[in-house]
Design an enzyme around this catalytic site. Structure first.
Site, PDB file in Angstrom:
ATOM      1  N   TYR A 161       0.835  -1.212   0.000  1.00 27.78           N
ATOM      2  CA  TYR A 161       0.000   0.000   0.000  1.00 27.78           C
ATOM      3  C   TYR A 161       0.877   1.272   0.000  1.00 27.78           C
ATOM      4  O   TYR A 161       0.645   2.194  -0.785  1.00 27.78           O
ATOM      5  CB  TYR A 161      -0.916  -0.037   1.222  1.00 27.78           C
ATOM      6  CG  TYR A 161      -1.869   1.121   1.354  1.00 27.78           C
ATOM      7  CD1 TYR A 161      -3.033   1.184   0.590  1.00 27.78           C
ATOM      8  CD2 TYR A 161      -1.639   2.154   2.265  1.00 27.78           C
ATOM      9  CE1 TYR A 161      -3.927   2.250   0.726  1.00 27.78           C
ATOM     10  CE2 TYR A 161      -2.513   3.205   2.411  1.00 27.78           C
ATOM     11  CZ  TYR A 161      -3.666   3.249   1.645  1.00 27.78           C
ATOM     12  OH  TYR A 161      -4.540   4.306   1.780  1.00 27.78           O
ATOM     13  N   LYS A 165       0.965   4.176  -2.841  1.00 23.31           N
ATOM     14  CA  LYS A 165       0.602   5.560  -2.505  1.00 23.31           C
ATOM     15  C   LYS A 165       1.775   6.510  -2.783  1.00 23.31           C
ATOM     16  O   LYS A 165       1.569   7.647  -3.208  1.00 23.31           O
ATOM     17  CB  LYS A 165       0.138   5.630  -1.049  1.00 23.31           C
ATOM     18  CG  LYS A 165      -1.190   4.914  -0.809  1.00 23.31           C
ATOM     19  CD  LYS A 165      -2.338   5.690  -1.433  1.00 23.31           C
ATOM     20  CE  LYS A 165      -3.562   4.898  -1.738  1.00 23.31           C
ATOM     21  NZ  LYS A 165      -4.611   5.656  -2.430  1.00 23.31           N
TER      22      LYS A 165
HETATM   23  N1  NAP Z   1      -9.576   5.883   5.173  1.00 22.07           N
HETATM   24  C1  NAP Z   1      -8.345   6.256   5.391  1.00 22.07           C
HETATM   25  O1  NAP Z   1      -7.881   6.326   6.558  1.00 22.07           O
HETATM   26  C2  NAP Z   1      -7.450   6.648   4.245  1.00 22.07           C
HETATM   27  C3  NAP Z   1      -6.213   7.246   4.559  1.00 22.07           C
HETATM   28  C4  NAP Z   1      -5.389   7.613   3.522  1.00 22.07           C
HETATM   29  C5  NAP Z   1      -5.776   7.434   2.202  1.00 22.07           C
HETATM   30  N2  NAP Z   1      -6.978   6.835   1.941  1.00 22.07           N
HETATM   31  C6  NAP Z   1      -7.325   6.639   0.546  1.00 22.07           C
HETATM   32  O2  NAP Z   1      -8.605   7.166   0.293  1.00 22.07           O
HETATM   33  C7  NAP Z   1      -9.222   6.449  -0.775  1.00 22.07           C
HETATM   34  C8  NAP Z   1     -10.619   6.026  -0.358  1.00 22.07           C
HETATM   35  O3  NAP Z   1     -10.505   5.183   0.779  1.00 22.07           O
HETATM   36  P1  NAP Z   1     -11.727   4.864   1.746  1.00 22.07           P
HETATM   37  O4  NAP Z   1     -11.168   4.846   3.107  1.00 22.07           O
HETATM   38  O5  NAP Z   1     -12.881   5.746   1.457  1.00 22.07           O
HETATM   39  O6  NAP Z   1     -12.021   3.340   1.319  1.00 22.07           O
HETATM   40  P2  NAP Z   1     -13.397   2.499   1.283  1.00 22.07           P
HETATM   41  O7  NAP Z   1     -14.372   3.067   2.264  1.00 22.07           O
HETATM   42  O8  NAP Z   1     -12.966   1.083   1.446  1.00 22.07           O
HETATM   43  O9  NAP Z   1     -13.956   2.749  -0.190  1.00 22.07           O
HETATM   44  C9  NAP Z   1     -13.230   2.289  -1.298  1.00 22.07           C
HETATM   45  C10 NAP Z   1     -13.924   2.743  -2.556  1.00 22.07           C
HETATM   46  O10 NAP Z   1     -13.117   2.343  -3.687  1.00 22.07           O
HETATM   47  C11 NAP Z   1     -13.915   1.596  -4.586  1.00 22.07           C
HETATM   48  N3  NAP Z   1     -13.085   0.627  -5.300  1.00 22.07           N
HETATM   49  C12 NAP Z   1     -12.225  -0.287  -4.798  1.00 22.07           C
HETATM   50  N4  NAP Z   1     -11.627  -0.968  -5.783  1.00 22.07           N
HETATM   51  C13 NAP Z   1     -12.114  -0.469  -6.957  1.00 22.07           C
HETATM   52  C14 NAP Z   1     -11.877  -0.763  -8.326  1.00 22.07           C
HETATM   53  N5  NAP Z   1     -11.001  -1.695  -8.707  1.00 22.07           N
HETATM   54  N6  NAP Z   1     -12.563  -0.061  -9.257  1.00 22.07           N
HETATM   55  C15 NAP Z   1     -13.452   0.893  -8.893  1.00 22.07           C
HETATM   56  N7  NAP Z   1     -13.710   1.227  -7.608  1.00 22.07           N
HETATM   57  C16 NAP Z   1     -13.048   0.541  -6.653  1.00 22.07           C
HETATM   58  C17 NAP Z   1     -14.997   0.952  -3.725  1.00 22.07           C
HETATM   59  O11 NAP Z   1     -16.113   0.603  -4.564  1.00 22.07           O
HETATM   60  P3  NAP Z   1     -17.238  -0.454  -4.049  1.00 22.07           P
HETATM   61  O12 NAP Z   1     -18.052   0.284  -3.006  1.00 22.07           O
HETATM   62  O13 NAP Z   1     -18.009  -0.774  -5.262  1.00 22.07           O
HETATM   63  O14 NAP Z   1     -16.493  -1.615  -3.457  1.00 22.07           O
HETATM   64  C18 NAP Z   1     -15.285   2.100  -2.758  1.00 22.07           C
HETATM   65  O15 NAP Z   1     -16.135   3.052  -3.345  1.00 22.07           O
HETATM   66  C19 NAP Z   1      -8.284   5.275  -1.093  1.00 22.07           C
HETATM   67  O16 NAP Z   1      -7.478   5.583  -2.198  1.00 22.07           O
HETATM   68  C20 NAP Z   1      -7.437   5.166   0.158  1.00 22.07           C
HETATM   69  O17 NAP Z   1      -6.184   4.601  -0.116  1.00 22.07           O
HETATM   70  C21 NAP Z   1      -7.820   6.439   2.937  1.00 22.07           C
END
Ligand code: NAP
Length: 254
Positions: A161, A165
């Protein structure tokens, strides 16, 4: 959504990958609240994506769901084609879709590595490459990549990851230089600890360990990230490109 809020993105068309849940959902709602029409991409949560669109429409906005696996080059192109068919332009692309497959490197499989790179990093390439052509034609574009504090300072158990990133950050800077002359900006937001489904399965001790690393003393909310996206998509951010904006409560001051 408040009807009183100004609509500075009124004429804008935005594509948000992974807009069905978590941070992407908050981004889709925020951009819509500011007046943009939003293409809400998802891979498997059709119902959740439709709820985001229904919410936007019930508040007078315009939105569309598009199912596509952004890790697949052709499906990413299809996503952009669907957006073009409906709206005839793309102003804003938010590369938000992302996954984790956390484990120590000794236990990490080739598949754990590949699926994370293909979704987080190759997905960002796939969607950006597809969106750039229509953006260049209009001589306008905003690409915003959602990266992580983990890509800046590393995190044990997340070698796959963190690498994906960090890769997004390099990609952001290279692409920003490549397409600046076409009036397209490319920036990244390095998110900190935002409790979404991506944290499912992370033990409580690890979560409290992260909390202790945050100078502002609280977890981030999806809206904290969405507000930063809205800023980078705004006219006020037109002179900002190739940057990484940390939205992490001060976790990584790099
Ligand atoms: N949460 C954190 O603490 C955090 C911190 C730093 C960075 N981020 C980044 O923020 C972004 C969003 O994270 P989140 O926490 O909101 O995650 P999440 O709640 O798990 O949501 C992930 C989203 O990505 C979609 N997705 C996953 N694989 C996909 C694919 N192959 N094609 C199209 N859509 C796909 C999922 O769609 P479905 O609903 O259809 O599965 C969902 O809408 C990510 O890039 C993550 O790395 C998050």
């Amino acid at each position: 959504m408040s009807p009183k809020k100004a609509k500075p993105l009124q004429e804008r068309i935005a594509v948000v990958t992974g807009g069905s849940r978590g941070i992407g959902k908050a981004i889709a709602l925020e951009l819509a609240e500011r007046g943009a029409a939003v293409v809400v991409n998802y891979i498997s949560s059709a119902k959740a994506a439709q709820e985001v669109v229904s919410h936007i429409e019930s508040h007078g906005g315009n939105a569309l769901t598009v199912q596509a696996d952004i890790s697949d080059f052709n499906q990413a192109q299809d996503l952009i084609n669907s957006a073009m068919e409906k709206y005839d332009k793309i102003d804003i692309l938010v590369n938000n879709a992302g996954i984790t497959r956390d484990t120590l490197i000794m236990r990490m499989t080739e598949d754990d590595w590949d699926v994370v790179q293909n979704t987080n990093l190759k997905g960002t390439f796939n969607c950006s490459k597809a969106a750039i052509r229509p953006m260049m034609r209009k001589r306008y574009g905003r690409i915003i990549n959602i990266t992580s504090v983990s890509g800046q300072i590393g995190n044990a158990g997340q070698a796959n990851y963190s690498a994906s990133k960090a890769g997004q950050i390099g990609f952001t800077k290279a692409l920003a230089r490549e397409i600046a002359s076409r009036n397209i900006t490319v920036n990244a937001i390095a998110a900190g600890y935002v409790e979404t489904d991506i944290w499912d399965g992370v033990p409580e001790e690890a979560r409290s360990g992260f909390l202790e690393m945050i100078p502002l003393g609280r977890k981030g909310e999806p809206e904290d990230i969405a507000h930063a996206v809205a800023f980078l998509a705004s006219d006020e951010a037109s002179y900002i490109t190739g940057q990484v904006l940390a939205v992490d409560g001060g976790m990584a001051m790099v």
